[in-house]
Design a protein around this motif. Structure first.
Motif, PDB file in Angstrom:
ATOM      1  N   SER A  17       0.822  -1.199   0.000  1.00  0.00           N
ATOM      2  CA  SER A  17       0.000   0.000   0.000  1.00  0.00           C
ATOM      3  C   SER A  17       0.860   1.255   0.000  1.00  0.00           C
ATOM      4  O   SER A  17       1.979   1.271   0.510  1.00  0.00           O
ATOM      5  CB  SER A  17      -0.921   0.020   1.229  1.00  0.00           C
ATOM      6  N   ARG A  18       0.297   2.304  -0.576  1.00  0.00           N
ATOM      7  CA  ARG A  18       0.987   3.591  -0.591  1.00  0.00           C
ATOM      8  C   ARG A  18       1.224   4.087   0.828  1.00  0.00           C
ATOM      9  O   ARG A  18       2.261   4.696   1.119  1.00  0.00           O
ATOM     10  CB  ARG A  18       0.135   4.603  -1.374  1.00  0.00           C
ATOM     11  N   ASP A  19       0.276   3.811   1.732  1.00  0.00           N
ATOM     12  CA  ASP A  19       0.429   4.251   3.119  1.00  0.00           C
ATOM     13  C   ASP A  19       1.679   3.645   3.749  1.00  0.00           C
ATOM     14  O   ASP A  19       2.409   4.314   4.485  1.00  0.00           O
ATOM     15  CB  ASP A  19      -0.800   3.874   3.938  1.00  0.00           C
ATOM     16  N   LEU A  21       4.388   2.525   2.180  1.00  0.00           N
ATOM     17  CA  LEU A  21       5.587   3.075   1.555  1.00  0.00           C
ATOM     18  C   LEU A  21       5.845   4.507   2.017  1.00  0.00           C
ATOM     19  O   LEU A  21       6.999   4.912   2.216  1.00  0.00           O
ATOM     20  CB  LEU A  21       5.465   3.017   0.028  1.00  0.00           C
ATOM     21  N   GLU A  22       4.784   5.288   2.183  1.00  0.00           N
ATOM     22  CA  GLU A  22       4.959   6.663   2.654  1.00  0.00           C
ATOM     23  C   GLU A  22       5.373   6.708   4.121  1.00  0.00           C
ATOM     24  O   GLU A  22       5.963   7.692   4.569  1.00  0.00           O
ATOM     25  CB  GLU A  22       3.673   7.457   2.442  1.00  0.00           C
ATOM     26  N   THR A 130      11.694  -2.296  -3.537  1.00  0.00           N
ATOM     27  CA  THR A 130      10.513  -1.898  -4.311  1.00  0.00           C
ATOM     28  C   THR A 130      10.945  -1.197  -5.586  1.00  0.00           C
ATOM     29  O   THR A 130      12.118  -0.876  -5.770  1.00  0.00           O
ATOM     30  CB  THR A 130       9.621  -0.924  -3.528  1.00  0.00           C
ATOM     31  N   PHE A 133       9.653   5.100  -6.035  1.00  0.00           N
ATOM     32  CA  PHE A 133       8.478   5.725  -5.440  1.00  0.00           C
ATOM     33  C   PHE A 133       8.803   7.190  -5.248  1.00  0.00           C
ATOM     34  O   PHE A 133       9.757   7.534  -4.557  1.00  0.00           O
ATOM     35  CB  PHE A 133       8.175   5.061  -4.096  1.00  0.00           C
ATOM     36  N   ARG A 150      12.947  10.322  -7.065  1.00  0.00           N
ATOM     37  CA  ARG A 150      12.422   8.994  -6.833  1.00  0.00           C
ATOM     38  C   ARG A 150      13.350   8.213  -5.913  1.00  0.00           C
ATOM     39  O   ARG A 150      14.569   8.311  -6.019  1.00  0.00           O
ATOM     40  CB  ARG A 150      12.264   8.258  -8.159  1.00  0.00           C
TER      41      ARG A 150
END
Length: 452
Positions: A17-19, A21-22, A130, A133, A150
């Motif tokens: 999920s983006r959450d 990774l952030e 990954t 991002f 990135r």
């Protein structure tokens, strides 16, 4: 990574999920071993990595002694961060680190070693990686259009964690065996801002700076970190901050753009929700948070020799939710001009609790007209000169003065949180006085400061 075959990387599935990774934290790459167990682990990892290198990418000649020491140091720092970050489940054990040459130059992992270990350990099954991002700079939660570039996310595999455990080292005990040499890290970072060729945004990268003004800023932040180090806050790690300046490549840059203080120690109080920050203690005693009301709008007025009316809610517009108005103001200062569409983050944040598109509830043009009518000063915004970078700098100078004065004159430490600070409850009054006076000294008028 020109000589690296990225097809060999164990790239994570797109299901992350983006959450998560952030939520990844940045690895500092400054861990060094302090126990025999740690030194033994590093020696073993170095040996098996060199064995792998000899099989897949044989060298023409052996590394010289200094190069070998640097490689071993890189193995130590990189592996320690991989193991250490496995503790942080909110990020699923991932951390990030960009390939920025200037930034890596302050660590134990050079760009060359970074590329080699990334390839070898992914092939050896010790590290998961990954795809790239993108991280973007935000101002009060809204995109400023400045990309930090990135960055991949990295995490230890079960194989690496099992290998470390064989030496008695786990994510929870990593700091018993490794220590950070933070003295390598400069507490002041200057980043560039370059428009992309399409004119749709800008990218940012660390810049190398030296000279009297840079060293003066370094000394200012070191003084604040020394104060924080003696402050007694009950955090997982002694609090440290660094100062981030922006637009270092602009012709009129003079350490006067950006300049916020960001947490760079492990227990990042700035990213905690307000309710969690309220639980922070100082030598076992409760703390309070002092918040400068409408700080950015107050500063925008003050820079034009005007004073914000603090008796009126500056974000009140009849028929418009306050958070919508506040979000639009933040987005305008981030962009440096009138908006042409609802900001992405504001739209997402509105959709989550309401299930409705913000554009179906409000007409952007009408809301902006009302907001500008209430605050005509918004017409003074101008990208590059009167926008987020200028406001951020002015605000940060107030907090620099306040934090330094608190420490030097009163022996009190406070944790900065952008437009607020956390201080022991017993020191609330002196901190409030210092904060109000810092704004008054700079702008000639006094802000409203609330105690939370």
């Amino acid at each position: 990574m020109n000589d690296m075959n990225t097809d060999t990387l164990r790239v994570t599935a797109l299901g992350h999920s983006r959450d998560h990774l952030e939520a990844a934290r940045m690895a500092e790459f400054v861990f060094v071993p302090k126990t025999d167990a740690a030194r033994a682990l590093v020696a073993h990892l170095t040996a098996i990595t060199l064995d792998h290198e000899a099989k897949v990418k044989p060298r023409n000649r052996k590394r010289q002694a200094e190069a070998q020491r640097s490689f071993t140091g890189a193995v130590s720092a990189f592996a320690a961060d991989l193991i250490h970050h496995a503790r942080f489940q909110e990020a699923e054990g991932f951390f990030y680190r960009s390939y920025d040459k200037e930034a890596l130059g302050q660590t134990f992992v050079s760009v060359r070693c970074f590329e080699q270990l990334l390839q070898f350990w992914a092939e050896m099954g010790l590290m998961e990686v990954t795809r790239f991002f993108r991280v973007r700079e935000t101002w009060e939660g809204e995109d400023t259009g400045t990309g930090f570039g990135r960055a991949r996310r990295f995490r230890a595999t079960a194989e690496l964690l099992s290998l470390a455990e064989g030496f008695g080292i786990t994510p929870d005990t990593l700091k018993d065996h490794f220590q950070k040499e933070t003295g390598r890290l400069s507490p002041v970072t200057v980043r560039s801002e370059v428009a992309n060729r399409h004119g749709t945004g800008v990218t940012s990268a660390n810049m190398r700076f030296a000279g009297p003004k840079y060293e003066a800023e370094v000394q200012r932040v070191k003084e604040i970190n020394a104060i924080l180090g003696q402050g007694g806050f009950d955090l997982a790690e002694t609090p440290r901050v660094y100062r981030l300046f922006s637009r270092g490549n602009f012709h009129n840059f003079d350490f006067n753009m950006g300049g916020r203080l960001y947490c760079c120690s492990e227990d990042d109080w700035q990213q905690r929700p307000k309710e969690d920050r309220a639980l922070i203690t100082c030598r076992g005693e409760p703390t309070v948070e002092l918040d400068v009301g409408s700080s950015h709008l107050f500063i925008l007025y003050a820079l034009h020799d005007l004073e914000l009316d603090t008796d009126d809610d500056p974000y009140f517009l009849p028929g418009v939710e306050r958070e919508v108005v506040k979000g639009l103001f933040a987005a305008m200062t981030g962009k440096g001009s009138r908006l042409t569409r609802f900001p992405k983050k504001l739209s997402e944040d509105y959709m989550k609790p309401t299930g409705r598109k913000i554009s179906t509830v409000y007409k952007l043009g009408k809301v902006l007209d009302a907001l500008i009518a209430k605050h005509p000063i918004l017409n003074k915004l101008k990208k590059g000169s009167m926008d987020w970078a200028r406001l951020q700098y002015e605000e940060s100078e107030c907090f620099m003065e306040c934090l330094t004065r608190l420490g030097h004159d009163h022996g009190v430490a406070a944790l900065p949180v952008f437009d607020s600070l956390i201080v022991a409850k017993q020191h609330r009054d002196v901190a409030l006085t210092c904060l109000v006076e810092a704004y008054g000294n700079r702008f000639g008028c006094l802000p409203e400061v609330r105690c939370k």
